[in-house]
Design an enzyme around this catalytic site. Sequence first.
Site, PDB file in Angstrom:
ATOM      1  N   SER A  16       0.854  -1.196   0.000  1.00  0.00           N
ATOM      2  CA  SER A  16       0.000   0.000   0.000  1.00  0.00           C
ATOM      3  C   SER A  16       0.885   1.240   0.000  1.00  0.00           C
ATOM      4  O   SER A  16       1.661   1.459   0.939  1.00  0.00           O
ATOM      5  CB  SER A  16      -0.895   0.026   1.241  1.00  0.00           C
ATOM      6  OG  SER A  16      -1.436   1.331   1.388  1.00  0.00           O
ATOM      7  N   HIS A  41      -1.363  -1.355  -4.171  1.00  0.00           N
ATOM      8  CA  HIS A  41      -2.593  -1.004  -3.447  1.00  0.00           C
ATOM      9  C   HIS A  41      -2.648   0.508  -3.255  1.00  0.00           C
ATOM     10  O   HIS A  41      -1.701   1.123  -2.763  1.00  0.00           O
ATOM     11  CB  HIS A  41      -2.628  -1.738  -2.115  1.00  0.00           C
ATOM     12  CG  HIS A  41      -3.933  -1.641  -1.385  1.00  0.00           C
ATOM     13  ND1 HIS A  41      -5.044  -2.372  -1.750  1.00  0.00           N
ATOM     14  CD2 HIS A  41      -4.312  -0.888  -0.324  1.00  0.00           C
ATOM     15  CE1 HIS A  41      -6.042  -2.092  -0.931  1.00  0.00           C
ATOM     16  NE2 HIS A  41      -5.629  -1.178  -0.057  1.00  0.00           N
ATOM     17  N   ASP A  43      -4.785   3.496  -1.650  1.00  0.00           N
ATOM     18  CA  ASP A  43      -5.809   3.818  -0.642  1.00  0.00           C
ATOM     19  C   ASP A  43      -6.346   5.229  -0.822  1.00  0.00           C
ATOM     20  O   ASP A  43      -5.603   6.198  -0.691  1.00  0.00           O
ATOM     21  CB  ASP A  43      -5.211   3.676   0.762  1.00  0.00           C
ATOM     22  CG  ASP A  43      -5.089   2.224   1.171  1.00  0.00           C
ATOM     23  OD1 ASP A  43      -6.100   1.503   1.089  1.00  0.00           O
ATOM     24  OD2 ASP A  43      -3.987   1.811   1.570  1.00  0.00           O
ATOM     25  N   MET A  45      -8.842   8.056   0.540  1.00  0.00           N
ATOM     26  CA  MET A  45      -9.582   8.479   1.742  1.00  0.00           C
ATOM     27  C   MET A  45     -10.080   9.903   1.561  1.00  0.00           C
ATOM     28  O   MET A  45      -9.364  10.745   1.008  1.00  0.00           O
ATOM     29  CB  MET A  45      -8.650   8.401   2.951  1.00  0.00           C
ATOM     30  CG  MET A  45      -8.068   7.020   3.169  1.00  0.00           C
ATOM     31  SD  MET A  45      -6.846   7.053   4.466  1.00  0.00           S
ATOM     32  CE  MET A  45      -6.442   5.305   4.549  1.00  0.00           C
ATOM     33  N   HIS A  74      -8.544   1.070  -3.572  1.00  0.00           N
ATOM     34  CA  HIS A  74      -9.425   0.829  -2.426  1.00  0.00           C
ATOM     35  C   HIS A  74     -10.082   2.157  -2.058  1.00  0.00           C
ATOM     36  O   HIS A  74      -9.448   3.029  -1.470  1.00  0.00           O
ATOM     37  CB  HIS A  74      -8.574   0.273  -1.268  1.00  0.00           C
ATOM     38  CG  HIS A  74      -9.334   0.072  -0.004  1.00  0.00           C
ATOM     39  ND1 HIS A  74      -8.714  -0.184   1.206  1.00  0.00           N
ATOM     40  CD2 HIS A  74     -10.668   0.071   0.257  1.00  0.00           C
ATOM     41  CE1 HIS A  74      -9.635  -0.317   2.152  1.00  0.00           C
ATOM     42  NE2 HIS A  74     -10.823  -0.159   1.605  1.00  0.00           N
ATOM     43  N   MET A  76     -12.198   4.484   0.018  1.00  0.00           N
ATOM     44  CA  MET A  76     -12.808   4.730   1.331  1.00  0.00           C
ATOM     45  C   MET A  76     -13.419   6.127   1.243  1.00  0.00           C
ATOM     46  O   MET A  76     -12.972   7.075   1.878  1.00  0.00           O
ATOM     47  CB  MET A  76     -11.734   4.633   2.428  1.00  0.00           C
ATOM     48  CG  MET A  76     -11.267   3.201   2.654  1.00  0.00           C
ATOM     49  SD  MET A  76      -9.673   3.110   3.482  1.00  0.00           S
ATOM     50  CE  MET A  76      -8.599   3.252   2.072  1.00  0.00           C
ATOM     51  N   MET A 145     -11.142  -5.943   5.653  1.00  0.00           N
ATOM     52  CA  MET A 145     -10.303  -5.058   6.463  1.00  0.00           C
ATOM     53  C   MET A 145     -10.002  -5.750   7.793  1.00  0.00           C
ATOM     54  O   MET A 145     -10.906  -6.246   8.469  1.00  0.00           O
ATOM     55  CB  MET A 145     -11.045  -3.749   6.771  1.00  0.00           C
ATOM     56  CG  MET A 145     -11.367  -2.868   5.600  1.00  0.00           C
ATOM     57  SD  MET A 145      -9.957  -2.108   4.805  1.00  0.00           S
ATOM     58  CE  MET A 145      -9.057  -1.369   6.136  1.00  0.00           C
ATOM     59  N   ASP A 183      -6.527  -6.660   4.416  1.00  0.00           N
ATOM     60  CA  ASP A 183      -5.931  -5.321   4.417  1.00  0.00           C
ATOM     61  C   ASP A 183      -5.880  -4.753   5.833  1.00  0.00           C
ATOM     62  O   ASP A 183      -6.921  -4.491   6.431  1.00  0.00           O
ATOM     63  CB  ASP A 183      -6.787  -4.417   3.503  1.00  0.00           C
ATOM     64  CG  ASP A 183      -6.218  -3.016   3.349  1.00  0.00           C
ATOM     65  OD1 ASP A 183      -5.130  -2.740   3.872  1.00  0.00           O
ATOM     66  OD2 ASP A 183      -6.891  -2.197   2.687  1.00  0.00           O
TER      67      ASP A 183
HETATM   68  C1  DX5 Z   1      -6.274   1.431   5.890  1.00  0.00           C
HETATM   69  C2  DX5 Z   1      -5.824   1.051   4.496  1.00  0.00           C
HETATM   70  C3  DX5 Z   1      -4.727   0.027   4.444  1.00  0.00           C
HETATM   71  C4  DX5 Z   1      -3.484   0.442   5.142  1.00  0.00           C
HETATM   72  C5  DX5 Z   1      -2.584  -0.746   5.326  1.00  0.00           C
HETATM   73  O1  DX5 Z   1      -7.421   2.194   5.809  1.00  0.00           O
HETATM   74  O2  DX5 Z   1      -6.896   0.528   3.753  1.00  0.00           O
HETATM   75  O3  DX5 Z   1      -4.451  -0.347   3.105  1.00  0.00           O
HETATM   76  O4  DX5 Z   1      -2.792   1.441   4.473  1.00  0.00           O
HETATM   77  O5  DX5 Z   1      -1.484  -0.302   6.038  1.00  0.00           O
HETATM   78  P1  DX5 Z   1      -0.733  -1.244   7.069  1.00  0.00           P
HETATM   79  O6  DX5 Z   1      -0.220  -2.420   6.300  1.00  0.00           O
HETATM   80  O7  DX5 Z   1       0.355  -0.364   7.588  1.00  0.00           O
HETATM   81  O8  DX5 Z   1      -1.720  -1.649   8.131  1.00  0.00           O
HETATM   82 ZN    ZN Z   2      -6.523  -0.408   1.707  1.00  0.00          ZN
END
Ligand code: DX5
Ligand code: ZN
Length: 228
Positions: A16, A41, A43, A45, A74, A76, A145, A183
């Site tokens: 990620s 990956h 992310d 947000m 991903h 969010m 998750m 994840d």
């Molecule tokens: C959290 C993300 C994850 C996160 C994983 O909301 O979806 O992808 O970045 O990071 P680690 O591996 O550090 O938990």
């Molecule tokens: Zn993620």
Amino acid sequence: MAAVMPAPATFRIAPSILSADFARLGEEVAAVEAAGADLLHFDVMDNHYVPNLSIGPLVCASLRPRTGLQIDVHLMVKPVDRIIPEFAKAGANIISFHPEASEHVDRTLALIRECGCKAGLAFNPATPLSHLEHTLDKLDLVLLMSVNPGFGGQQFIASVLPKIAEVRKKINASGRDVWLEVDGGVKIDNIAEIAKAGADTFVAGSAVFGSKDYAATLREMRARLAVV
Ligand code: DX5
Ligand code: ZN
């Protein structure tokens, strides 16, 4: 400890980039690809669905020509539909979203496919698997998750292990090739246990980008997976 499921043929590790050095993002992506990552990956947000703000389609489009890896987006964010075509245009290969963030889950899944991407549904630790009942036949990926979404570097929530096993059973019963991605909090020391529960795809942010040697970390993760 979750039930041991038949090991899937292929394991994939998806670093990620949330934990990468954003000032050197292109180099970080190249480094992790050279180190043997299987997917990237990504992310997303929005400071609304989750209490953090990260990266959007513009960054995805900038990275697209810099990597041959599939970009695993991903989302969010809430709402989700408006941003999906933007990510498809930006070169995303897989797009996952949280069912709580869409008013019409079936429509959102269809939209992702119409845009030419693989579709995934993401489950928070407390999101019930009932959302799979009428969607599994339309999914390429189930994202479980193992932390609450919003931040990298959190502790793996072990109560997700039996949930992984439950999803593995449903996927096997479906007979379809649906990836099971876990994840959050995935590390060298727990990756084998997560694989034993039934996962085949592993997101690792801080465990990879927080390490000194990405190749050594990925190699060690694969070594742990090889004996599952
Ligand atoms: C959290 C993300 C994850 C996160 C994983 O909301 O979806 O992808 O970045 O990071 P680690 O591996 O550090 O938990
Ligand atoms: Zn993620």
